[in-house]
Design a protein around this motif. Structure first.
Motif, PDB file in Angstrom:
ATOM      1  N   GLY A 191     -39.199 -44.873 -52.038  1.00  0.00           N
ATOM      2  CA  GLY A 191     -38.800 -43.635 -52.681  1.00  0.00           C
ATOM      3  C   GLY A 191     -38.100 -42.642 -51.780  1.00  0.00           C
ATOM      4  N   ARG A 192     -37.489 -43.113 -50.681  1.00  0.00           N
ATOM      5  CA  ARG A 192     -36.862 -42.190 -49.730  1.00  0.00           C
ATOM      6  C   ARG A 192     -35.392 -42.517 -49.497  1.00  0.00           C
ATOM      7  NH1 ARG A 192     -39.836 -37.921 -49.785  1.00  0.00           N
ATOM      8  NH2 ARG A 192     -39.069 -37.245 -47.742  1.00  0.00           N
ATOM      9  N   PHE A 193     -34.746 -43.129 -50.497  1.00  0.00           N
ATOM     10  CA  PHE A 193     -33.333 -43.469 -50.306  1.00  0.00           C
ATOM     11  C   PHE A 193     -32.482 -42.239 -50.052  1.00  0.00           C
ATOM     12  CE2 PHE A 193     -29.078 -43.492 -52.149  1.00  0.00           C
ATOM     13  CZ  PHE A 193     -28.468 -44.418 -51.320  1.00  0.00           C
ATOM     14  N   TRP A 194     -32.598 -41.227 -50.893  1.00  0.00           N
ATOM     15  CA  TRP A 194     -31.704 -40.080 -50.773  1.00  0.00           C
ATOM     16  C   TRP A 194     -31.971 -39.285 -49.498  1.00  0.00           C
ATOM     17  CZ3 TRP A 194     -27.370 -40.033 -53.260  1.00  0.00           C
ATOM     18  CH2 TRP A 194     -27.265 -40.773 -54.442  1.00  0.00           C
ATOM     19  N   GLN A 195     -33.200 -39.294 -49.024  1.00  0.00           N
ATOM     20  CA  GLN A 195     -33.496 -38.655 -47.740  1.00  0.00           C
ATOM     21  C   GLN A 195     -32.866 -39.444 -46.594  1.00  0.00           C
ATOM     22  OE1 GLN A 195     -35.641 -39.301 -50.175  1.00  0.00           O
ATOM     23  NE2 GLN A 195     -36.577 -37.334 -50.739  1.00  0.00           N
ATOM     24  N   PHE A 196     -32.914 -40.794 -46.694  1.00  0.00           N
ATOM     25  CA  PHE A 196     -32.250 -41.636 -45.687  1.00  0.00           C
ATOM     26  C   PHE A 196     -30.740 -41.411 -45.751  1.00  0.00           C
ATOM     27  CE2 PHE A 196     -30.176 -45.351 -44.027  1.00  0.00           C
ATOM     28  CZ  PHE A 196     -30.958 -45.729 -42.944  1.00  0.00           C
ATOM     29  N   HIS A 197     -30.192 -41.371 -46.934  1.00  0.00           N
ATOM     30  CA  HIS A 197     -28.770 -41.129 -47.167  1.00  0.00           C
ATOM     31  C   HIS A 197     -28.336 -39.840 -46.471  1.00  0.00           C
ATOM     32  CE1 HIS A 197     -25.601 -39.275 -49.741  1.00  0.00           C
ATOM     33  NE2 HIS A 197     -25.191 -40.501 -50.006  1.00  0.00           N
ATOM     34  N   LYS A 198     -29.116 -38.772 -46.633  1.00  0.00           N
ATOM     35  CA  LYS A 198     -28.777 -37.491 -46.001  1.00  0.00           C
ATOM     36  C   LYS A 198     -28.814 -37.607 -44.482  1.00  0.00           C
ATOM     37  CE  LYS A 198     -30.118 -32.606 -45.899  1.00  0.00           C
ATOM     38  NZ  LYS A 198     -31.055 -31.585 -46.441  1.00  0.00           N
TER      39      LYS A 198
END
Length: 243
Positions: free
Chosen positions: A144-151
């Motif tokens: 559940g941390r894709f968008w945090q990784f993306h950033k």
């Protein structure tokens, strides 16, 4: 394209694929091109950016939107009237520009109020580190941390530090991935490789030859365009969807 690919394209999709490929080519104008080494698309070219509802739209391409409510690599309602699909590489400078400057504004303006859904597709085209970063992003998404990784991966300086094994783990830690041991297993899993390969096959089937490339309800856009290009396409697609 492998015979086993599930992304079989008909005549209509093939025509749109040719358009997206031509737009990408015009945007980059490389001397030579291969699937493994593809130039980034500058902010100078787009396809179908007109505000006219059906200008440059290929309805058959709308089927590429997955609309899976459980997709960790997507943000926005699964039933949003407009879906923006982004095909991108974490080593792509123009993708980073879009991620830092344009995407947050689109999320604030359209995602929160339910008009827009953004679906990410891993399209690594710059070699081994691109592939590792793509698998790492997928692995972060499993927690559940894709968008945090993306950033974190698109932050200023991240691309220059590279995406070696230690660096992607550091990015996962920065992104708040809770179980780093599981992250490492997922990163190197066959499931991660299959997921990234499926995204790549879809992009190549569509004729994408550079990053970033986009579809907005079947309207191809190539390159990190000014935000007005995306707002015009989203507004037109939203009006058409609500007719």
């Amino acid at each position: 394209m492998p015979k086993s690919t599930s992304y079989l394209i008909g005549a209509g999709v093939a025509a749109a694929a040719a358009l997206l490929g031509a737009v990408s080519y015009t945007a980059t104008k490389p001397a030579e091109r291969s699937p493994a080494v593809v130039a980034e698309a500058p902010a100078a070219a787009s396809a179908g950016a007109s505000a006219e509802p059906q200008a440059g739209v290929h309805p058959e391409l709308q089927k590429y939107a997955r609309r899976d409510a459980k997709d960790p690599l997507a943000v926005g309602r699964a039933d949003a009237p407009v879906v923006l699909i982004e095909y991108a590489d974490f080593k792509c400078g123009y993708c980073g520009k879009f991620a830092r400057e344009t995407e947050p504004e689109l999320i604030e303006k359209y995602v929160g109020e339910g008009t827009l859904r953004i679906e990410w597709r891993n399209f690594p085209i710059f070699g081994e580190e691109s592939e590792r970063a793509a698998r790492a992003a997928w692995a972060a998404g499993q927690q559940g941390r894709f968008w945090q990784f993306h950033k974190a991966a698109y932050a200023d300086g991240a691309k220059e530090r590279g995406f070696g094994e230690e660096q992607v783990t550091a990015l996962a830690r920065e992104a708040g991935v809770a179980d780093l041991a599981r992250f490492g297993r997922d990163l190197d899993s066959d499931a991660a490789r299959r997921a990234v390969a499926a995204d790549q096959e879809q992009a190549y089937a569509l004729g994408a030859t550079s990053t970033p490339s986009f579809l907005v309800n079947g309207r191809p856009i190539a390159g990190a365009q000014p935000i007005e290009t995306f707002t015009a396409a989203i507004d037109a697609a939203g009006r058409e969807a609500r007719r």
